[in-house]
Design an enzyme around this catalytic site. Structure first.
Site, short mmCIF file in Angstrom:
data_model
loop_
_atom_site.label_atom_id
_atom_site.label_comp_id
_atom_site.label_asym_id
_atom_site.label_seq_id
_atom_site.Cartn_x
_atom_site.Cartn_y
_atom_site.Cartn_z
CG ASP A 249 -8.59 0.43 5.08
OD1 ASP A 249 -8.71 0.17 3.75
OD2 ASP A 249 -8.25 -0.56 6.01
CD GLN B 135 -2.65 -4.57 6.81
OE1 GLN B 135 -2.61 -3.64 6.22
NE2 GLN B 135 -3.30 -5.76 6.61
CE LYS C 205 -3.63 -2.65 2.29
NZ LYS C 205 -4.02 -3.07 3.63
#
Lengths: 280, 280
Positions: free
Chosen positions: A120, A97, A53
């Site tokens: 996200d 994450q 990413k």
């Protein structure tokens, strides 16, 4: 019947090309879109994902701020890091994450991210906004699925969509987005009885279950659109691609399907958030 | 086949009886649970609803604080009132009666209510929490539907549930709650093709569409559970009760079905919120 191979790399390229001018505009105002990624612990797959990413950000002119915390980080310590990023005007998007080490309250940490920086799509507040039809940043994989359908002019309205899986960042939000596009949505999961029978009715099948080659060719109605949002070890999707190819009118491969578009949506959301911060 | 008539008045009575001790406990600590209702404008049905809810509070030992604002109230003025109530320690629950006059941004007003006081379950953040499985105060009608199923030991797990309607306070949250109870959920709406065919597969049918006698007897599978969450002019539900009675194994009437339980859930949520405020 003509077969449509849904090429995620091409969709991703188009999205990323569309960001170039917007990023230049921001930079001309001395704003560099910035995504902060938080990795807790040393899980090798998570490290790979975060690096991927970050690299995608840098390739596209988006700053990547990588924060790597030790495994023994407490929930409180993680919340403090998130709070600092929430208040940092140079940071436009925050990605924590998944998964974090088991002793951390992951849900609490996710929900600590400001909805304005939740690029996200992991906060419950952001999920609520998405499901009620006005979310800015839906989770990236569901957003990618909708983008692929849009790119290939596959209308969801009036279609029967079967979503296999109900995770908070995939099955549930993609069900919500399809519903908002006027599909009739069946959300299926491990307790579903007669799954093949339900899938056989579907005009659109979204596999988001996390089991390699789970969706069988005999489950697919002729002419259905098959979206494989799975990503299992060894680059294997949730759909038995070869077996479903014969029945489907359109299908995404793994790799090269939803995956690359997911990362592009993360970049797009980060640019959206940077623009929103500028006009605030 | 034995037929189960789902008696909402009985369920409501049991819920309200369960609140008595809890309210006494709170009062012994000098805390009186308090629900603030906000009515904007002079819609006669809305006035009736607000009065009904206020009376139910008073009958059960819950303080009802009624705020009636003129039709010409602006969004900003309404937000100020909500903010004052958010900060008022004597107020445990806030209910903004839907609909507000058209010039007001209703969604903004709803989302201004503190999730801690959102006992009516209207905020998008609260919806997100409910859908992800940890919401404190789901919307009251969906909560009532789940309570009736629980009361009569009707398990949702593994069942195919068809929800007709997708409103933010009814169709969407009841779909989410049924999914969290491991039902397989089909959310249907005005753009659904072949609705009767889908309903015919359902083990549980929830009618939440707002059209009198919309659900036909011929749509119901033998032995299905039929929940009528509709409430139309003249005390008429969304289900053709007489026609469905023959097929269903269990069914809610209108009136006397989900309606009384809905109000009881509002009272319960207010008491929950008062207890949460005390232990904070």
């Amino acid at each position: 019947m003509s077969k449509l191979l849904l090429d995620g790399k091409r969709v991703a390229e188009v999205i990323q090309n569309g960001l170039k001018d917007r990023i230049s505009q921001l930079k001309s105002k001395n704003v560099t879109p910035c995504l902060a990624t938080i990795l807790v612990g040393d899980d090798p797959s998570s490290e790979t994902y975060v690096k991927m990413k970050g690299n995608a950000c840098e390739r596209n002119g988006i700053k990547s701020l990588k924060i790597h915390l030790p495994t023994e980080t407490t929930t409180e310590e993680l919340l403090e890091v998130i709070q600092t990023l929430n208040h940092d005007d140079y940071v436009h998007g925050i990605l924590l994450q998944h998964p974090v080490p088991a002793h951390i309250d992951e849900r609490k940490a996710f929900d600590y991210i400001s909805t304005k920086k939740d690029v996200d799509g992991v906060t419950s507040a952001g999920y609520g906004q998405t499901a009620l039809g006005f979310g800015q940043y839906p989770s990236c994989t569901p957003a990618a699925i909708m983008k692929v359908l849009e790119f290939y002019n596959i209308a969801a309205e009036g279609k029967l969509a079967v979503v296999i899986g109900r995770s908070p960042i995939l099955g549930k939000p993609v069900s919500a987005l399809l519903l908002n596009e006027n599909a009739t949505v069946i959300t299926c999961h491990s307790k579903t009885v007669n799954l093949p029978e339900l899938v056989r009715q579907a005009d659109i099948v979204v596999a988001a279950v996390g089991k390699p080659k789970f969706v069988q060719g005999t489950w697919i109605k002729e002419g259905a659109v098959v979206i494989d949002a799975g990503y299992n070890k060894g680059n294997i999707g949730d759909v038995d691609y070869e077996a479903c190819l014969g029945q489907a009118s359109a299908i995404t491969p793994v790799p090269g399907g939803i995956g690359p578009v997911t990362i592009s949506m993360l970049l797009k959301h980060t640019v959206d958030a940077a623009e929103a911060a500028v006009t605030e």
